[in-house]
Write an enzyme that holds these catalytic residues in place. Sequence first.
Site, PDB file in Angstrom:
ATOM      1  N   ASN A 164       0.782  -1.241   0.000  1.00  0.00           N
ATOM      2  CA  ASN A 164       0.000   0.000   0.000  1.00  0.00           C
ATOM      3  C   ASN A 164       0.819   1.299   0.000  1.00  0.00           C
ATOM      4  O   ASN A 164       0.432   2.256  -0.659  1.00  0.00           O
ATOM      5  CB  ASN A 164      -1.013  -0.005   1.155  1.00  0.00           C
ATOM      6  CG  ASN A 164      -0.371  -0.130   2.508  1.00  0.00           C
ATOM      7  OD1 ASN A 164       0.737  -0.655   2.645  1.00  0.00           O
ATOM      8  ND2 ASN A 164      -1.048   0.352   3.518  1.00  0.00           N
ATOM      9  N   LYS A 187      12.430  -7.586   0.320  1.00  0.00           N
ATOM     10  CA  LYS A 187      11.467  -8.278  -0.544  1.00  0.00           C
ATOM     11  C   LYS A 187      10.147  -7.527  -0.477  1.00  0.00           C
ATOM     12  O   LYS A 187       9.412  -7.605   0.498  1.00  0.00           O
ATOM     13  CB  LYS A 187      11.246  -9.740  -0.112  1.00  0.00           C
ATOM     14  CG  LYS A 187      10.461 -10.506  -1.188  1.00  0.00           C
ATOM     15  CD  LYS A 187       9.595 -11.607  -0.669  1.00  0.00           C
ATOM     16  CE  LYS A 187       8.284 -11.187  -0.097  1.00  0.00           C
ATOM     17  NZ  LYS A 187       7.340 -10.575  -1.049  1.00  0.00           N
ATOM     18  N   PRO A 188       9.841  -6.760  -1.519  1.00  0.00           N
ATOM     19  CA  PRO A 188       8.573  -6.010  -1.513  1.00  0.00           C
ATOM     20  C   PRO A 188       7.408  -6.927  -1.861  1.00  0.00           C
ATOM     21  O   PRO A 188       7.608  -8.101  -2.179  1.00  0.00           O
ATOM     22  CB  PRO A 188       8.800  -4.994  -2.632  1.00  0.00           C
ATOM     23  CG  PRO A 188       9.705  -5.716  -3.599  1.00  0.00           C
ATOM     24  CD  PRO A 188      10.604  -6.577  -2.752  1.00  0.00           C
ATOM     25  N   SER A 189       6.213  -6.370  -1.840  1.00  0.00           N
ATOM     26  CA  SER A 189       5.048  -7.117  -2.329  1.00  0.00           C
ATOM     27  C   SER A 189       5.207  -7.328  -3.836  1.00  0.00           C
ATOM     28  O   SER A 189       5.603  -6.407  -4.554  1.00  0.00           O
ATOM     29  CB  SER A 189       3.775  -6.317  -2.058  1.00  0.00           C
ATOM     30  OG  SER A 189       2.720  -6.839  -2.835  1.00  0.00           O
ATOM     31  N   GLU A 261       4.900  -4.807  11.867  1.00  0.00           N
ATOM     32  CA  GLU A 261       4.005  -3.655  11.668  1.00  0.00           C
ATOM     33  C   GLU A 261       2.776  -4.190  10.945  1.00  0.00           C
ATOM     34  O   GLU A 261       2.824  -4.456   9.745  1.00  0.00           O
ATOM     35  CB  GLU A 261       4.694  -2.596  10.789  1.00  0.00           C
ATOM     36  CG  GLU A 261       5.923  -1.965  11.405  1.00  0.00           C
ATOM     37  CD  GLU A 261       5.581  -0.899  12.435  1.00  0.00           C
ATOM     38  OE1 GLU A 261       4.408  -0.514  12.543  1.00  0.00           O
ATOM     39  OE2 GLU A 261       6.502  -0.470  13.139  1.00  0.00           O
ATOM     40  N   CYS A 295      -2.906   1.176   6.924  1.00  0.00           N
ATOM     41  CA  CYS A 295      -2.970   0.401   8.164  1.00  0.00           C
ATOM     42  C   CYS A 295      -3.560   1.208   9.316  1.00  0.00           C
ATOM     43  O   CYS A 295      -4.233   0.666  10.173  1.00  0.00           O
ATOM     44  CB  CYS A 295      -1.572  -0.078   8.529  1.00  0.00           C
ATOM     45  SG  CYS A 295      -0.394   1.288   8.653  1.00  0.00           S
TER      46      CYS A 295
END
Length: 492
Positions: A164, A187-189, A261, A295
């Site tokens: 996001n 490691k991103p989405s 998180e 979030c």
Amino acid sequence: MTQLLSGLDKIYINGVFTPASGGGEDVINPASEKTIGQAPLADQNDLDRSIDAARQAFDQSSWPALSGAERASYMLRFHAALAGQRQRFGEIIMREGGAVHSDAWARQFDIPMKHLRHNIEVGKKQFSRVLEPVVTDFGSSKALGGGVVERIPMGVVAAISAFNYPTYLNLAKIGPALMAGNTVILKPSPLTPFQALLLGEAATEAGLPAGVLNILNGGGDIGAALTTDPRVDVLSFTGSDRVGAKIAEQGSASMKRVLLELGGKSPLIVRADANLDMSAKIALRGFTAHAGQGCAMFTRALVHNSIRQKFVEKIIELSKSVVVGDPTDPATTTGPLISSAQRDNVEGSVQLAIDEGAKLVFGGNRPSHLSSGYYFEPTLFDDVNNRSSIAQEEVFGPVGCIVGFDSDEEAIDLANDSKYGLRAAVMSADVGLAYEMAQQLRVGQVLINGGSLTALSDAPFGGLKRSGYGREGGDEGYLAFTESRTIEYHAG
Ligand code: NAD
């Protein structure tokens, strides 16, 4: 588009962009449902190479032993290299993440860059301390001793982020982790890989030593392999509580430090004396900004029953200014959801709320004026029971709910009656009383009347309960990537 993503079809290992052995995967623009490019997919072989590189840079290079000031000179060059790519970042952020024009640069790039700049300064500070000299009487003689408590880096950090606010999250991890002397594998989405890979270009331009920062792309399988590997020391994760619980388990066998998180269902408490215009504005933004994919958004408004009807009318009136549509159009205020699957989830949550008896105030459907893109109308429920699914579960879509209350004590109980504990807000003309209420809320941060209205780089961010543990930002966010080492000596 080709130029925008040029060079980002490779993963970044040991300071070099290299083809991924796992092939490639289409990345979809959520606003058009069209492919924007092929992202490289890492496999176990790539993962091994990246962990070897990060391990070697930590165990054998001078990086962990450099002073804060020396690491800062690298990181300031990294910051400058990123700043030089500002335009490109914003364009990618809009296209792969669906962030609207007004947020893509201001919120998703400039604020994380400000925080990065601050985190570089924090890493230059001296957190070591001298232990008071102590005399111990052994009868025949006395000993004098003292010592030093140092803060030391922890090793190889696996940084895993959500889709996001990718650049925000990636920099919030990389900055303090590197400044503390660790090495990192990011490691991103897999839904938003390009803005992560672009960090590799800046790392090269800044001359970061090889292996200090490595960037892979892949899904849960590669994330699971990364978080169970005994060569990794720290897991810094941002994502859902469902995956966060798995991460904690995956890291436990090799005793990793885990920083989580996670999600939230943040309550906005609106007292009877609150400024109604300001409260309604915050409430509306609280579930429509970035299509509700945040979030810490205020997706649960707890409103005093004496003003609830007026409050709902105010939000209905304000909602007319919400423009749902193409994120690249500067007039748009709410863009699409990230994926078709995410829209299915949102639709399921809305149906469940209706089935459970919540009163639909507006929205509830896909917008009729948009024929493609994963859009969903801003949707509001009133008369919601705080124990119902819509008040308890994170929807991660543009869906808000309103729960009524009759006393401050009830408002606090309702706010705390949640499995999450990320953020809360109190709206009241009585700031002293709002402060006392804030002190009773089981969350990581509370905003009184909208908070500071600025992005406080020194403020630690994080949650309690199923919103996770550990903090990002401020001194706490730096110290989270360090451990103490006590060195004692005697003076005779
Ligand atoms: P997600 O939990 O589905 O995925 C997050 C990351 O975990 C992705 O990179 C994914 O590939 C990876 N992953 C999935 N399974 C894994 C496994 N078994 N092992 C290791 N990695 C794995 O979350 P999402 O849908 O990308 O993001 C939305 C969630 O993130 C929401 O719950 C939101 O509240 C949360 N979030 C929290 C914060 C915060 O700071 N507290 C900030 C942003 C988003």
